[in-house]
Design an enzyme around this catalytic site. Structure first.
Site, short mmCIF file in Angstrom:
data_model
loop_
_atom_site.label_atom_id
_atom_site.label_comp_id
_atom_site.label_asym_id
_atom_site.label_seq_id
_atom_site.Cartn_x
_atom_site.Cartn_y
_atom_site.Cartn_z
N TYR A 57 37.31 76.28 76.79
CA TYR A 57 37.61 77.51 76.06
C TYR A 57 38.99 78.08 76.44
O TYR A 57 39.51 78.95 75.75
CB TYR A 57 36.55 78.60 76.28
CG TYR A 57 35.11 78.17 76.04
CD1 TYR A 57 34.81 76.97 75.39
CD2 TYR A 57 34.05 78.97 76.45
CE1 TYR A 57 33.49 76.58 75.19
CE2 TYR A 57 32.73 78.58 76.23
CZ TYR A 57 32.46 77.38 75.62
OH TYR A 57 31.16 77.00 75.42
N HIS A 115 29.46 69.74 80.84
CA HIS A 115 29.44 70.29 79.47
C HIS A 115 28.61 69.44 78.51
O HIS A 115 28.03 69.98 77.57
CB HIS A 115 30.88 70.42 78.97
CG HIS A 115 31.07 71.48 77.93
ND1 HIS A 115 32.15 72.33 77.93
CD2 HIS A 115 30.33 71.86 76.86
CE1 HIS A 115 32.06 73.17 76.90
NE2 HIS A 115 30.96 72.90 76.24
N1 LIG Z 1 27.58 74.17 75.80
C1 LIG Z 1 28.05 74.02 74.58
O1 LIG Z 1 28.31 72.92 74.11
C2 LIG Z 1 28.25 75.25 73.72
C3 LIG Z 1 28.49 75.09 72.36
C4 LIG Z 1 28.63 76.25 71.58
C5 LIG Z 1 28.54 77.50 72.18
N2 LIG Z 1 28.35 77.62 73.53
C6 LIG Z 1 28.30 78.96 74.19
O2 LIG Z 1 27.43 79.81 73.44
C7 LIG Z 1 28.14 80.97 73.05
C8 LIG Z 1 27.62 81.51 71.72
O3 LIG Z 1 27.72 80.53 70.71
P1 LIG Z 1 28.85 80.49 69.57
O4 LIG Z 1 30.05 81.20 70.05
O5 LIG Z 1 28.97 79.06 69.20
O6 LIG Z 1 28.22 81.21 68.34
P2 LIG Z 1 27.23 82.44 68.09
O7 LIG Z 1 27.13 83.31 69.27
O8 LIG Z 1 26.01 81.86 67.50
O9 LIG Z 1 27.99 83.20 66.91
C9 LIG Z 1 29.26 83.77 67.07
C10 LIG Z 1 29.80 84.13 65.70
O10 LIG Z 1 28.99 85.15 65.11
C11 LIG Z 1 29.79 86.31 64.84
N3 LIG Z 1 28.97 87.49 65.17
C12 LIG Z 1 28.68 87.97 66.40
N4 LIG Z 1 27.89 89.06 66.32
C13 LIG Z 1 27.68 89.28 65.00
C14 LIG Z 1 26.96 90.26 64.30
N5 LIG Z 1 26.32 91.23 64.93
N6 LIG Z 1 26.95 90.19 62.93
C15 LIG Z 1 27.61 89.22 62.29
N7 LIG Z 1 28.32 88.25 62.91
C16 LIG Z 1 28.35 88.27 64.27
C17 LIG Z 1 31.01 86.19 65.73
O11 LIG Z 1 32.13 86.83 65.14
P3 LIG Z 1 32.89 88.05 65.89
O12 LIG Z 1 33.44 87.55 67.18
O13 LIG Z 1 33.94 88.43 64.91
O14 LIG Z 1 31.87 89.15 66.09
C18 LIG Z 1 31.20 84.67 65.74
O15 LIG Z 1 31.88 84.26 64.58
C19 LIG Z 1 29.59 80.49 72.99
O16 LIG Z 1 30.51 81.56 72.97
C20 LIG Z 1 29.63 79.66 74.23
O17 LIG Z 1 29.72 80.48 75.37
C21 LIG Z 1 28.19 76.50 74.30
#
Ligand SMILES: NC(=O)c1ccc[n+]([C@@H]2O[C@H](COP(=O)([O-])OP(=O)(O)OC[C@H]3O[C@@H](n4cnc5c(N)ncnc54)[C@H](OP(=O)(O)O)[C@@H]3O)[C@@H](O)[C@H]2O)c1
Ligand SMILES: *[C@@H]1O[C@H](CO)[C@@H](O)[C@H](O)[C@H]1NC(C)=O
Ligand SMILES: *[C@@H]1O[C@H](CO)[C@@H](O)[C@H](O)[C@H]1NC(C)=O
Length: 286
Positions: A57, A115
């Site tokens: 990240y 990861h």
């Molecule tokens: N280990 C892995 O391979 C892996 C893979 C993916 C993710 N992750 C981890 O998991 C975390 C979360 O997953 P993610 O970032 O993939 O996606 P997520 O948390 O499922 O979704 C984030 C998205 O949703 C939007 N969002 C957030 N709150 C909202 C709300 N209340 N209403 C509408 N839209 C909203 C955000 O936009 P805004 O920022 O504009 O609010 C962003 O575009 C990551 O940040 C990371 O730390 C790990």
């Protein structure tokens, strides 16, 4: 059996199989770039206690600065980061860990994950991280995107169990075989992309349940994950959403609606990559 606790507040915790205590809720910071420091400090000031970052990240430094700026003590915040397994193996894993600690401006990290089962050197790197744990640089060692075959391979190699497996989890991606294995083997399940990256905010079923319960679609998705007992780490860069996304503890989704949400998993759909089916050879776990 791993305990399956449902978070009651931002401060709720669970004990991992190595005795380390981890918050059940936190902020994911993937794609938070320029203002990572501000977002992390704002989250901590709103009561978030866990931050999930990764080498990939490119914002470990912002996370470290955000913790400083929040005024909280380092030990009050639980930091998760991840090494991107590559063909370079154990030596590179330890260098990356040191770089992470520098960026965090801390002499330890709470939880450090491989990861994904990729890069061909996971067993060797995992051993090196267990050594770094003995030296106090890591409190707990875990994995991410590991399928059942990868978890079994670690066990077969006689390696200590990971404390956590972080996998994609939302109603369209339930990975029941992996969750079942983890719970039977006392490996705590952390779900990622609980909001399906925002791609299901318009979904009809989610909106029907949201309207019925007077909640937002995002809150329904986040609560679904919390209510399944998964450590839940929604990402947002917006201050107002930091608050509403964490407003999921003093209400619950009735059983009948949980059943409707669970049934969405009958047609699996993923919002991101899925390395959980990589071969043992690709992982380096033979
Ligand atoms: N280990 C892995 O391979 C892996 C893979 C993916 C993710 N992750 C981890 O998991 C975390 C979360 O997953 P993610 O970032 O993939 O996606 P997520 O948390 O499922 O979704 C984030 C998205 O949703 C939007 N969002 C957030 N709150 C909202 C709300 N209340 N209403 C509408 N839209 C909203 C955000 O936009 P805004 O920022 O504009 O609010 C962003 O575009 C990551 O940040 C990371 O730390 C790990
Ligand atoms: C962070 O940056 C994003 C995108 O530039 C912006 O929309 C958001 O309001 C900022 N968040 C904070 C807490 O400053
Ligand atoms: C991945 O592995 C799971 C078992 O863990 C299996 O159910 C699924 O069909 C596999 N997916 C692909 C794309 O091979």
């Amino acid at each position: 059996m791993a305990s399956r606790l449902i978070a009651k507040s931002l401060e709720s915790t669970v004990k991992l199989n190595d005795g380390v205590v981890i918050p059940l809720f936190g902020l994911g910071v993937y794609l938070i770039d320029n203002n990572c420091t501000d977002v992390v400090a704002a989250a901590i000031n709103q009561g978030y206690r866990l931050i999930d970052t990764a080498e990939l990240y490119g914002n470990e430094h912002g996370v470290g600065n955000g913790i400083k700026e929040s005024g909280k003590k380092r030990e009050d915040i639980f930091v998760v980061s991840k090494w991107w397994p590559s063909s370079e193996g154990a030596k590179r894993a330890l260098q990356t860990l040191d770089h992470c600690l520098n960026s965090l401006q801390s002499n330890y990290i709470d939880l450090y994950l491989l990861h994904a089962p990729q890069g061909g050197h996971c067993a060797e790197a995992y051993r090196a991280l267990l050594e770094a744990k003995k030296q106090g640089k890591i409190r707990s060692v875990g994995v991410s995107n590991f399928g059942v075959i990868h978890l079994e391979a670690l066990a077969k190699l006689g390696l200590e169990k990971p404390s956590v497996n972080q996998i994609e989890l939302h109603p369209w991606q339930q990975k029941q075989d992996i969750v079942k294995y983890c719970r039977e083997h006392d490996i705590t399940v952390m779900g990622y992309s609980p909001l399906a990256k925002g791609q299901k905010i318009q979904d009809k079923t989610i909106n029907e349940i949201a309207n019925k319960l007077s909640k937002t679609p995002a809150q329904i998705l986040i609560r679904w994950s919390v209510q399944h007992g998964y450590i839940t780490i929604p990402k947002t860069s917006q201050k107002s959403r930091l608050q509403t996304n964490a407003d999921v503890f003093d209400w619950s989704i009735p059983d009948e609606d949980m059943k409707v949400l669970d049934a969405l998993g009958d047609k699996p759909w993923s919002c991101t990559w899925n390395p959980t089916n990589n071969s043992l050879r690709e992982a380096g776990l033979q």
